[in-house]
Scaffold this active site. Structure first.
Site, PDB file in Angstrom:
ATOM      1  CG  ASP A   1      -3.844  10.601  45.342  1.00  0.00           C
ATOM      2  OD1 ASP A   1      -2.701  10.378  44.876  1.00  0.00           O
ATOM      3  OD2 ASP A   1      -4.030  11.164  46.434  1.00  0.00           O
TER       4      ASP A   1
ATOM      5  N   GLY B   1      -8.192   6.011  45.911  1.00  0.00           N
ATOM      6  CA  GLY B   1      -7.058   6.268  46.797  1.00  0.00           C
ATOM      7  C   GLY B   1      -7.409   7.271  47.873  1.00  0.00           C
TER       8      GLY B   1
ATOM      9  CG  HIS C   1       1.712   7.054  42.969  1.00  0.00           C
ATOM     10  ND1 HIS C   1       0.349   7.005  43.043  1.00  0.00           N
ATOM     11  CD2 HIS C   1       2.074   8.279  43.400  1.00  0.00           C
ATOM     12  CE1 HIS C   1      -0.099   8.165  43.527  1.00  0.00           C
ATOM     13  NE2 HIS C   1       0.932   8.954  43.731  1.00  0.00           N
TER      14      HIS C   1
ATOM     15  CG  HIS D   1      -2.468  14.085  44.191  1.00  0.00           C
ATOM     16  ND1 HIS D   1      -2.014  13.493  45.350  1.00  0.00           N
ATOM     17  CD2 HIS D   1      -2.130  15.403  44.290  1.00  0.00           C
ATOM     18  CE1 HIS D   1      -1.462  14.407  46.128  1.00  0.00           C
ATOM     19  NE2 HIS D   1      -1.507  15.571  45.504  1.00  0.00           N
TER      20      HIS D   1
ATOM     21  N   GLY E   1      -2.706   0.154  51.682  1.00  0.00           N
ATOM     22  CA  GLY E   1      -1.558   0.973  51.322  1.00  0.00           C
ATOM     23  C   GLY E   1      -0.991   0.636  49.958  1.00  0.00           C
TER      24      GLY E   1
ATOM     25  CB  SER F   1      -8.289  13.914  48.781  1.00  0.00           C
ATOM     26  OG  SER F   1      -8.341  12.498  48.901  1.00  0.00           O
TER      27      SER F   1
END
Length: 205
Positions: A136, A41, A139, A164, A70, A47
């Site tokens: 990350d 991610g 989700h 995260h 995305g 990051s």
């Protein structure tokens, strides 16, 4: 202080706080003496830059894994959709151009290896042991579980697992990341090391 951290790091698109970025850097600086780091991610590379600067100091590598289309929340009509990252010609979300621009500007083209693919597809024939894994990605529960199950087994003993967006309260954020965090702890294979804002850091035993 982090050497060579871009002055505009806080202006880059992304959802990482300074405390989280600094924690990633510290753990990657130590871990990457033993092997490469893999991030799931990357989005626009905020990051990745923290991880990349740490790895560059040790002549190591960050594999930055992202399909760059995305997550669910980045799609048109969703809360975190960014029209600037939407390719109207293709009618698809696309963060890869912005990612490459930011990595190049940070001088990390020789440290960061983009892996433009889905998590499960990239893991299918993966054999390289990892010193650190940063999750990350998507989700949803299915996506988070797939990331954890596909990749945590590649961590070296003593390696770092960072996750995260950990929120105990469902009103503050999605529950999939903290579900895999708890799963890692309950497995007996990991111990908690640090929490920085919504970032949880564990070590493989």
């Amino acid at each position: 202080m982090i050497a060579d951290l871009p002055a505009d790091i806080h202006d880059l698109k992304g959802f990482l706080s300074s405390a989280e970025g600094e924690a990633l850097y510290r753990h990657a600086l130590q871990a990457s003496t033993r092997g490469p780091v893999l991030e799931i991610g990357s989005y626009c590379g905020k990051s990745t830059i923290y991880l990349g600067l740490a790895c560059r100091a040790n002549d190591s590598t960050v594999f930055a894994l992202d399909h760059h289309r995305g997550s669910e929340e980045h799609q048109p009509g969703e809360f975190f959709h960014d029209p600037e990252l939407y390719d109207t010609g293709e009618a698809l979300f696309d963060s890869f151009r912005e990612f490459r621009r930011n990595i190049r500007a940070a001088g990390l083209d020789e440290t960061v290896v983009p892996v433009v693919a889905g998590s499960a597809a990239a893991a299918r024939h993966w054999h390289t042991p990892l010193s650190m894994l940063f999750i990350d990605g998507g989700h949803s529960l299915d996506a988070a579980l797939a990331d954890y199950r596909c990749w945590s087994g590649h961590l070296l003993r003593g390696g770092i697992l960072a996750i995260h967006d950990l929120f105990e309260d469902a009103h503050a954020g999605g529950q999939a990341p903290i579900a895999i965090y708890r799963m890692a702890l309950e497995s007996g294979l990991f111990e908690a090391v640090e929490r920085a804002d919504s970032l949880g850091v564990l070590r493989r035993l």
